[in-house]
Design a protein around this motif. Structure first.
Motif, PDB file in Angstrom:
ATOM      1  N   LYS A  44       0.836  -1.210   0.000  1.00 20.90           N
ATOM      2  CA  LYS A  44       0.000   0.000   0.000  1.00 20.90           C
ATOM      3  C   LYS A  44       0.869   1.257   0.000  1.00 20.90           C
ATOM      4  O   LYS A  44       0.397   2.351  -0.318  1.00 20.90           O
ATOM      5  CB  LYS A  44      -0.928   0.011   1.220  1.00 20.90           C
ATOM      6  N   LYS A  47       3.675   3.683  -4.949  1.00 18.21           N
ATOM      7  CA  LYS A  47       2.973   4.740  -5.677  1.00 18.21           C
ATOM      8  C   LYS A  47       2.053   4.132  -6.736  1.00 18.21           C
ATOM      9  O   LYS A  47       2.249   2.990  -7.179  1.00 18.21           O
ATOM     10  CB  LYS A  47       3.975   5.689  -6.321  1.00 18.21           C
ATOM     11  N   GLU A  48       1.070   4.911  -7.133  1.00 14.77           N
ATOM     12  CA  GLU A  48       0.145   4.455  -8.155  1.00 14.77           C
ATOM     13  C   GLU A  48       0.908   4.207  -9.458  1.00 14.77           C
ATOM     14  O   GLU A  48       1.734   5.016  -9.876  1.00 14.77           O
ATOM     15  CB  GLU A  48      -0.942   5.510  -8.381  1.00 14.77           C
ATOM     16  N   GLY A  49       0.635   3.074 -10.066  1.00 16.23           N
ATOM     17  CA  GLY A  49       1.278   2.747 -11.331  1.00 16.23           C
ATOM     18  C   GLY A  49       2.571   1.969 -11.193  1.00 16.23           C
ATOM     19  O   GLY A  49       3.167   1.582 -12.210  1.00 16.23           O
TER      20      GLY A  49
END
Length: 257
Positions: A44, A47-49
């Motif tokens: 979690k 980072k996004e991506g």
């Protein structure tokens, strides 16, 4: 220049990753984590991506190939290892491959499960006048152990011991420790998934611990702790004694008239 960062994930609790490890994980473009052992909740922090790979399904060459391709593409890579990879982390073989392929890397230590286990039960391995040494070892399994490092040979020292990767053979562990010199009344504990939400703690002596572990249904992912540091015998350290003088504090007696 991009590089591979080997990061110790901590013993299980997601908050026990180091601040440096967390920062690198949160910035990584590619994360390869030991899925069978590392708490997946740590992801979690990514980072996004971010590109995520579970190394439980990969062999060494596949892992290193991903590292090499990613770094040469300018991507920052995290190899998220269990606990502190300096103990039973299988890091050496990966480091050798980094060197062979001229892949830049660094290592960020974590908190080992043997420290997490002691902390979860409020224990100190080095108790004054009881034990001042810790043996970290394992029982032979699919990975052999040199004869000179057998549990039986280490047991003659009767010092504090943290035994990894061996709970599945708890009966044999006890047999070897007693044969080597530990009295059957020596305190013992087994900590399953130390610091994880599902942590279990089992306490006993070498005489009783095996049956208690079976009753608790513990078969893997646990540490066996053995030694009198778990017992009731205790002596105060000299460090904080009022008459102990050192560089930062004069002893009480030194102020007497």
């Amino acid at each position: 220049m991009a590089k591979v960062h080997f990061v110790g994930a901590g013993p299980g609790d997601v908050d026990l990753i180091t601040l440096k490890g967390y920062k690198l994980l949160s910035e990584a473009d590619v994360v390869i984590y030991a899925g069978s052992l590392v708490n997946p909740a740590l992801l979690k922090y990514c980072k996004e991506g971010a590109e995520i790979h579970d190394s439980a399904k990969m062999h060494l060459t596949e892992i290193v190939d991903v590292m090499e391709i990613s770094v040469k593409s300018g991507k920052e890579v995290i190899r998220l290892q269990t606990g502190d990879f300096s103990i039973y982390g299988s890091i050496r073989e990966q480091i050798e491959e980094m060197k062979k392929r001229e892949i830049d890397f660094d290592c960020i230590p974590g908190v080992s499960s043997f420290l997490g286990a002691a902390s979860s039960i409020g224990a100190e391995y080095t108790v004054p006048e009881v034990s001042q040494s810790v043996i970290i070892t394992r029982m032979a399994g699919r990975t052999p152990v040199p004869d000179r490092e057998s549990l039986r040979s280490y047991a003659q020292h009767q010092t504090s011991m943290a035994i990894f990767l061996s709970v599945q053979g708890i009966d044999k562990v006890v047999e070897e420790l007693v044969a080597g010199g530990y009295p059957v009344k020596t305190p013992a504990a087994v900590i399953y998934k130390a610091t994880w939400p599902e942590e279990k703690k089992v306490f006993g002596t070498l005489e009783t611990i095996a049956s208690k572990v079976v009753e608790a249904g513990i078969r893997k992912t646990a540490l066996i702790l053995v030694g009198d540091f778990l017992g009731q015998e205790f002596y105060y350290s000299k460090l904080y004694h009022e008459d102990f003088t050192h560089e930062f504090r004069a002893g009480k007696s030194s102020h007497a008239d």
